[in-house]
Motif scaffolding. Structure first.
Motif, PDB file in Angstrom:
ATOM      1  N   THR A  13      60.393  78.279  35.340  1.00  0.00           N
ATOM      2  CA  THR A  13      60.108  79.601  35.907  1.00  0.00           C
ATOM      3  C   THR A  13      61.019  80.641  35.251  1.00  0.00           C
ATOM      4  O   THR A  13      62.101  80.318  34.752  1.00  0.00           O
ATOM      5  N   LEU A  65      56.617  85.310  41.542  1.00  0.00           N
ATOM      6  CA  LEU A  65      57.130  84.347  42.517  1.00  0.00           C
ATOM      7  C   LEU A  65      57.103  84.880  43.946  1.00  0.00           C
ATOM      8  O   LEU A  65      57.278  84.110  44.885  1.00  0.00           O
ATOM      9  N   ILE A  71      52.422  79.880  44.310  1.00  0.00           N
ATOM     10  CA  ILE A  71      53.347  78.757  44.123  1.00  0.00           C
ATOM     11  C   ILE A  71      52.723  77.475  44.665  1.00  0.00           C
ATOM     12  O   ILE A  71      52.774  76.419  44.028  1.00  0.00           O
ATOM     13  N   ALA A 119      61.249  81.537  47.552  1.00  0.00           N
ATOM     14  CA  ALA A 119      60.354  81.087  46.482  1.00  0.00           C
ATOM     15  C   ALA A 119      60.847  79.780  45.866  1.00  0.00           C
ATOM     16  O   ALA A 119      60.038  78.925  45.488  1.00  0.00           O
TER      17      ALA A 119
END
Length: 246
Positions: A13, A65, A71, A119
């Motif tokens: 990420t 995010l 997600i 997140a």
């Protein structure tokens, strides 16, 4: 030390720039197929070109995010395509503001905690079943020295990184009897856009380049890792084992 990640699937990420970008590139150089996530499409496309130039491959997943449903969907998509995940590098995060705690707007504090903590938890929840399907699942969770130094005016960021380390250590404890190995990483002061935002008067040439930090992080996701639940810090482009209280 040469690390062979041929056949591995790695998720990174914050991969469009900085430490995330160069860690993704190092993973690809080692043979992993990289799932690169970030908000900035242009940065991801640049990464894709760089990965192809070294003979690697990547799947680009542009999303924010802050989108928790995205997600959740990411984990499902990885399962449908590959059936597992071998490596997670949870790198994305935001600084917020450098300000006295009493002066910080609620929406700013909430954004930092949402992106950096919630997140990350949501990401862990989404990919934990996938990592458990790997014969040698590895997760590196990016932290910061701010989690321990708690400098004045760094309240939201420091609190968020302390929380992220707590999540990583808890997750490691819950999975210690499995092949999954989880580490937290403090990359140290690095020549990134976030660092420039935090310390605008600093000469960036005095700081390590994120490509150097990425090379130091790579061994933590290799198949030879045996430790779990520890914090490692990068100093002078080398990993140092930082022992946390039991």
């Amino acid at each position: 030390m040469t690390i062979n990640l041929e056949g591995k699937i790695a998720l990174v990420t914050g991969a469009s720039r900085g430490i995330g970008y160069f860690t993704a590139l190092e993973l690809a150089k080692a043979g992993a197929h990289v799932i690169a996530c970030a908000r900035t499409v242009g940065g991801l496309e640049d990464l894709d070109d760089a990965i192809k130039s070294v003979g690697g491959s990547a799947t680009l997943v542009p999303f924010d995010l802050a989108d928790m449903n995205a997600i959740d969907a990411l984990g499902a998509s990885i399962f449908e395509r590959w059936g597992k995940l071998d490596i997670l590098v949870a790198n994305a995060g935001v600084l917020g503001v450098i300000s006295p705690i009493g002066h910080i707007e609620a929406k700013t504090f909430e954004k930092v905690m949402n992106i950096n903590v919630t997140a990350t938890w949501r990401l862990i929840r989404s990919v934990d079943p996938l990592l458990s399907r790997s014969e040698a699942g590895r997760a590196a969770i990016l932290s910061s020295g701010a989690a321990h130094k708690c400098r004045p005016f760094w309240g939201p960021y420091s609190a968020s990184k302390a929380a992220v380390e707590a999540l990583a250590r808890t997750w490691a404890g819950e999975t210690q009897r499995t092949p999954l190995r989880i580490t937290s990483v403090d990359p140290g002061a690095t020549r990134t856009a976030m660092r420039a935002q935090a310390v605008p008067g600093e000469n960036p040439d005095t700081l390590p380049h994120p490509s150097e930090v990425a090379k130091a992080i790579l061994p933590l996701v290799g198949p030879d890792v045996t430790e779990t639940g520890k914090l490692f810090i990068v100093r002078e482009n080398k990993l140092v084992d930082y022992r946390l209280p039991e």
